[in-house]
Design a protein around this motif. Structure first.
Motif, short mmCIF file in Angstrom:
data_model
loop_
_atom_site.label_atom_id
_atom_site.label_comp_id
_atom_site.label_asym_id
_atom_site.label_seq_id
_atom_site.Cartn_x
_atom_site.Cartn_y
_atom_site.Cartn_z
N SER A 1 0.65 -1.17 0.11
CA SER A 1 0.00 -0.07 0.05
C SER A 1 0.86 1.22 -0.03
O SER A 1 0.52 2.12 -0.60
CB SER A 1 -0.92 0.11 1.20
N ASP B 1 -5.82 -0.83 -4.78
CA ASP B 1 -5.04 -1.47 -3.68
C ASP B 1 -6.18 -2.56 -2.85
O ASP B 1 -7.15 -2.08 -2.06
CB ASP B 1 -4.92 -0.39 -2.48
N GLU B 2 -5.98 -3.66 -3.43
CA GLU B 2 -6.67 -4.80 -2.66
C GLU B 2 -8.32 -4.31 -2.73
O GLU B 2 -9.22 -4.26 -2.00
CB GLU B 2 -6.57 -4.92 -1.11
MG MG Z 1 -1.99 -2.89 2.27
#
Ligand code: MG
Ligand code: ADP
Length: 246
Positions: A43, A168-169
């Motif tokens: 991240s 991000d995910e």
């Molecule tokens: Mg992360």
């Protein structure tokens, strides 16, 4: 042609070295899946690319310009211009709760100006249709499922016509039965040759949709390669150990 070049990126929080030496290139039409254990810096790396985090060293090149060169950042105007080429989709959607779906999509393009309202409205209608949410234009985010919220977030990112989309995910906060509808939208974008970087724990998705997988561990990319060879025959012990755990 590389549309993004990252070299020797370093980032620390106090004494904690989160990014040690991150180097990679993104070519136009790349769909890169980034995988790796929790806390490995994925991240932070992604957020650094869009200037949500400032790095302590290294370079990020967007097209032919430097966002940051050997730790020295461009001017704020240049940074704005470069980050406007990138769209970001977060794990927790980050929609504006007090705005309707349509208003969420149209806010940033209206602020940036230079474009007529009719044009913006036309694009928001097209993009809501693309993610299958035309009937939710007037709804507030609280009324949507997680999968719907994330599809709105993707449409909102596309409103700015980014050259590259960062995820991000995008499905990590979703109930399992809702991940498919979001992955399907990302897969469709891949088929349309959108350039994307996707941090994900969905190994099946990475294997099927990405043209390259990059494995991050402890603030560095340890291994990268074509999905098929990476998943069937990882070269490093750390990647092997990670794949056995997931
Ligand atoms: Mg992360
Ligand atoms: P990942 O996304 O791979 O799980 P992160 O980039 O979120 O990893 O975090 C990497 C490391 O940096 C972790 O040890 C995390 O606790 C730490 N970290 C992240 N953000 C901050 C912050 N704002 N302040 C201090 N430490 C942070």
């Amino acid at each position: 042609m590389a549309i993004m070049r990252v070299s020797n990126l370093k980032k620390s929080y106090g004494n904690l070295e989160v990014l040690k030496n991150v180097t990679f290139e993104i070519e136009k039409n790349d769909v890169v899946a980034i995988i790796g254990p929790s806390g490995s810096g994925k991240s932070t790396m992604l957020r650094s690319l869009v200037y949500l985090e400032q790095i302590n060293g290294g370079s990020i090149q967007v097209g032919t310009e430097y966002l940051v060169q050997d730790g020295t950042y461009a001017t704020s105007q240049e940074i704005k211009r470069m980050t406007s080429k990138m769209g970001m989709v977060f794990q927790h959607f980050n929609l504006f709760p007090h705005l309707t779906v349509k208003e969420n999509l149209e806010l940033a393009p209206k602020i940036v100006k230079g474009e007529g309202e009719a044009e913006i409205r036309k694009r928001s209608e097209e993009l809501l249709a693309k993610v299958g949410l035309s009937d939710k234009a007037g709804a507030y985010p609280a009324k949507l499922s997680g999968g719907q919220k994330q599809r709105v977030a993707i449409a909102r990112a596309l409103m700015m016509k980014p050259e590259i989309l960062l995820f991000d995910e995008p499905t990590s906060a979703l109930d399992p039965e809702l991940t498919g509808e979001v992955l399907q939208v990302i897969k469709q974008l891949a088929e349309e040759h959108m350039t994307m970087i996707v941090v994900t724990h969905e190994m099946g998705f990475a294997r099927e949709v990405a043209n390259r997988v990059m494995f991050m561990d402890n603030g560095e990319f340890i291994e990268s390669g074509e999905p098929e060879s990476f998943f069937t025959n990882p070269k490093t012990e750390r990647a092997k150990a990670f794949l056995q755990r997931v």
